[in-house]
Write a protein that holds these residues in place. Structure first.
Motif: not given
Length: 927
Positions: A169, A621, A728
């Motif tokens: 995030s 995400e 990520k």
């Protein structure tokens, strides 16, 4: 377990003091003081005990607060307090399998770590046996936890997995960067979850020493809240905890003080993402300081929607999609944090200028008396509602304990009432200086203007002789069994008008929960209207034909009501929490919001910006990508269907193309109460409530008819797909399948219990034991099973978060556990424990008024009574391992699963660690 990531709210609800009953205390126990229903006792070994009896609850909460957090960690020890939080769940000599015990007792447990404290709690069905078990558990693991090398070897990778989940995030990473940039020396600048190398390399001997040093009775506060006999319980506490020797070591006092900041600082973060963010931090006073309530009021009036200065200057001007602000109430001088979210195509510089100018204005423009009173009303409402619930108080009190003393919670409330516009202006002038702000990189200033941060006051002097107010009315000892709920519930079911289910009972503080549900449309009439339906629901509380959005908010605050409106697909309505005396007015205002929304064009455009920003923030995400792809595959409906799951691009286009005229027409055509229900549980006047509901909703009809939209089982082809999400650190695994089964089928109870043992419970399921506890591959892993009450449509689904480099190991472990369940089934011992835990958890759920109101709402729609619940629980109690194995083999097939994985798998193949920052800081969001 989580390291506490979002700011912990200190807005608690009003209590009154219970007169202390004359009692002979056990030897070694001393009564210290009583304030508004909470009594403090001291044991000879230094343990402090807070008793908060509440006979209206059918539950008990035991909370142990240790005065140790990330503030107490030394060099090389970052994350140690949080790592210990995990290891303390690994067992002790008398309780070697704590997750199993928690599951067997149907408890709602957790542990959290924050800057100044660590706490462990469990809420469970009220019984002497359960209470003794909880006290024995907490006293044993206080000083006898294993803290073993083998547990560290598996758990450190779980904590690292949790650490990496925050790195996905940009918002969380930026927050960590800004806070660390603001602090040069004090540990508040270090993330509670710690530094990666410290987590990975910490010697077990260091952890054991840290544990033995801080996990002692003279450094802890035990809080027992709920349905307890105070005299018996303090004797039990003394029996279990009093035998722990008082330690001979003396705890050192921390002495590091952050120097006065001497110039504005700047932080720039560059990594993958889809929206822009701004944040600004100021150092402020300690949470116990007399000026802190004024800072809380200033934060509220700056960020409140829709009247706050930041909201008006950033969101209304369309420079930003959203804004927020949190003030952190800590033991030492803390901080206040503000920020905004900005779409890619918007100017970051323009938003930054507006943010900085607005914050600077706090030191220039004195707030109006109206704005200050409005902020105080909101803060006091939340405080008041929080403190009417003993379960919440039992947990929230940890924050005041960590700040210096539990009575600070009441002093905070008292001082909020005294805050004036002059007080708010004073703290704005003193603290909101450019030289005390962190926006980004450091910038020297030849003539710095510095803010001096005061030391914490003498808390004992603040709380000495504090008496507080009188206690609110106590509620009844309510039996949440299905039979009693059914006996106490009054229903009114009539065709073509609103149906009701009322369960009046006396509650602590006269609190009441309610739910209004509207049902509308059919498969044909709702075609191509999914986005319109969603946006209509989101526009409900943005103003009515007679009240502005701000006036609605102000009115709910004055009525001490928490009301959330919802609307999507073919349902809309409101969830309500308020008090007996305010329920009539709240119901009328809710009716006005539902029936006569203003649908203001400007508010609609702001809403669309918020929705678009939310979608954009999800695009990269792994969790959102995986679940979106899974839902699209398992819900194969045409694009025009209300049940269709769109891509991110399709959702963006749907929102952009929706007009305010479509929203108005949808409300006119579909909203009405001729297929609605209203349920109320708690302290209220049944006749008065019934009269208002009939008057407000009885003749409100929707123009278009309602017909239930079926969701039948659909055959979906199995597939196993990996999706790349570059840069990520964490990956997401989702697997599931459908089946032609509903909750009235004979196999339904067996599948519920089978899933509970496979992937439910608290860290004690087959999947959690294998993938998290043993292999250390995932921080969060579990499974779910559900079945429709009206259609032959059931769903089994499992999930896990993990590091991309562990993808093959995780999938192999998952497959092995599924195949083991199919081949060998579950043992009689497993089933016995699972039955106990599952049935107790249902009892606990019925003890929560809002949850019970939701159950009654569903029963009204399904034409069921609580006898269905009683029959279902009887079937659960009579299940055998053979029945569960048979049902699993009949309905679960690994080869039919849809498996979706999303993560940076390419980078993991190259052997490069995924880049990123430490996991997000904790705390409950203020906004």
């Amino acid at each position: 377990m989580n390291s506490k990531r979002k700011m912990v709210s200190v807005m608690l609800a009003a209590l009154l003091a219970v007169p202390a009953l004359a009692q002979t205390l056990p030897k070694g126990v001393t009564k210290v003081t009583s304030v508004e229903g909470i009594t403090e006792y001291n044991l000879e070994n230094g343990l402090k005990v807070l008793m908060f009896p509440d006979p209206s609850k059918a539950t008990i909460t035991v909370n142990v607060t240790y005065l140790v957090g990330s503030r107490h960690e030394g060099y090389g020890e970052t994350g140690m307090a949080h790592l210990l939080e995990h290891l303390v769940f690994k067992g002790s000599p008398k309780h070697p399998n704590i997750p199993q015990e928690l599951t067997e007792h149907g408890a709602r447990p957790n542990g959290t770590t924050w800057y100044d404290r660590t706490n462990y709690f469990e809420t469970f069905s009220a019984s002497e046996e359960n209470l003794k078990w909880a006290l024995d558990l907490e006293s044993d693991r206080m000083v006898n936890s294993f803290i073993a090398k083998k547990d560290l070897d598996s758990e450190f990778s779980v904590v690292r997995n949790e650490f990496e989940s925050g790195e996905n995030s940009p918002f969380d990473v930026l927050m960590e960067r800004v806070i660390s940039g603001a602090y040069l020396w004090h540990n508040y600048g270090k993330s509670t979850i710690g530094n990666r190398s410290d987590i990975e390399r910490v010697p077990i001997e260091n952890l054991q020493a840290f544990y033995k040093k801080y996990y002692q009775p003279d450094n802890a506060v035990v809080t027992v809240a709920g349905k307890v006999d105070e005299a018996k319980t303090i004797a039990m506490v003394n029996e279990y905890f009093g035998k722990i020797p008082k330690p001979t070591r003396v705890l050192p006092k921390s002495y590091t003080a952050e120097p006065i900041q001497d110039g504005e600082r700047f932080v720039e973060l560059k990594r993958t993402g889809d929206v822009q963010f701004l944040m600004a931090l100021y150092h402020i006073m300690p949470g116990s300081h007399a000026d802190y309530p004024a800072m809380e009021v200033l934060t509220e009036l700056l960020t409140t929607e829709p009247n706050g200065r930041l909201y008006k200057n950033l969101v209304e001007s369309k420079k930003a999609s959203s804004q927020f602000g949190y003030s952190f109430q800590l033991y030492d001088p803390g901080f206040v944090l503000f920020g905004a979210e900005i779409l890619k195509e918007k100017s970051l510089d323009e938003a930054k200028q507006a943010l900085v100018a607005t914050l600077d204005s706090a030191a220039i423009l004195k707030p109006s008396a109206e704005d200050v009173e409005r902020a105080k009303t909101t803060i006091l409402k939340n405080w008041d509602l929080e403190f009417r619930n003993s379960e919440r108080v039992g947990l929230s009190i940890s924050e005041s304990i960590a700040t210096g003393d539990w009575r600070l919670a009441f002093i905070f409330r008292d001082n909020i009432r005294k805050v004036t516009p002059e007080d708010v202006f004073k703290v704005g002038q003193h603290y909101f200086k450019p030289s005390n702000r962190t926006l980004g990189t450091f910038m020297p200033d030849a003539k710095p203007v510095r803010a001096e941060i005061p030391e914490a006051p003498n808390v004992q002097e603040l709380v000495k002789n504090y008496k507080g107010e009188a206690v609110v009315a106590e509620g009844e000892a309510f039996d949440p069994s299905p039979a009693n709920v059914e006996t106490r519930t009054a229903r009114t079911e009539k065709a073509n008008t609103i149906e009701t289910a009322f369960l009046p009972k006396t509650t602590r503080g006269n609190v009441v929960a309610a739910r209004i549900t509207l049902r509308y449309g059919d498969e044909k009439s709702l075609m191509n209207k999914a986005a319109i339906s969603d946006l209509t629901g989101s526009m409900l509380d943005k103003g009515t034909k007679t009240k502005t959005r701000q006036q609605i908010k102000d009115e709910f605050d004055k009525l001490k009501a928490r009301v959330s409106f919802f609307g999507a697909n073919n349902q809309a309505g409101a969830n309500i929490e308020t008090t007996k005396e305010n329920l009539p007015a709240v119901l009328k205002l809710v009716a006005e919001v539902l029936k006569t929304p203003a649908f203001d064009e400007n508010e609609f455009e702001k809403l669309k910006q918020e929705e678009l920003a939310g979608i954009e923030s999800q695009r990269s995400e792994p969790q959102m990508i995986a679940f979106n792809q899974y839902r699209r595959i398992t819900n194969p409906y045409p694009k025009s269907d209300i049940r269709y799951v769109g891509t991110f691009d399709e959702d963006v286009e749907s929102i952009k193309s929706t007009t305010i005229d479509q929203i108005k027409a949808f409300h006119k055509d579909f909203y009405g109460a001729n297929n609605a229900s209203a349920t109320i549980v708690g302290d209220f006047d049944k006749a008065a409530a019934e009269k208002i509901i009939n008057a407000e909703f009885g003749n409100w009809k929707s123009a278009k008819p309602f017909t239930r939209i079926a969701s039948p089982y659909q055959v979906v082809k199995a597939e196993n797909k990996a999706l790349e999400t570059p840069d990520k650190a964490n990956a997401m695994f989702v697997a599931g399948m459908g089946m032609p089964l509903q909750d009235t089928d004979p196999d339904y109870p067996a599948l519920i219990m089978g899933n509970y043992m496979l992937g439910g419970g608290f860290l004690n399921s087959r999947l959690a034991t294998r993938i998290r506890q043993k292999d250390g591959l995932s921080y969060g892993v579990g499974s779910q099973f559900s079945a429709s009450s009206l259609d032959k449509s059931g769903t089994f689904m499992s999930y896990a978060i993990y590091a991309p480099e562990n993808a093959q190991k995780l999938e192999a472990a998952f497959k092995e556990e599924i195949e083991k369940a199919l081949k060998d089934g579950f043992t009689a011992e497993e089933l016995k424990a699972a039955k106990s835990g599952y049935l107790q958890s249902r009892q606990v759920a019925r003890s929560q008024d809002a949850s019970l109101a939701n159950t009654l709402t569903n029963n009204l729609y399904l034409n069921r009574t609580m006898q269905w619940d009683a029959d279902f629980e009887k079937k659960i109690a009579e299940l055998t391992p053979e029945q569960i194995k048979s049902a699993f083999n009949k309905h679960i097939d690994y080869n039919k699963l849809v498996i979706i994985k999303a993560g940076d798998f390419e980078k993991s193949k190259k052997g490069a660690p995924a880049t990123g920052a430490p996991a997000q800081l904790g705390g409950s969001e203020k906004k």
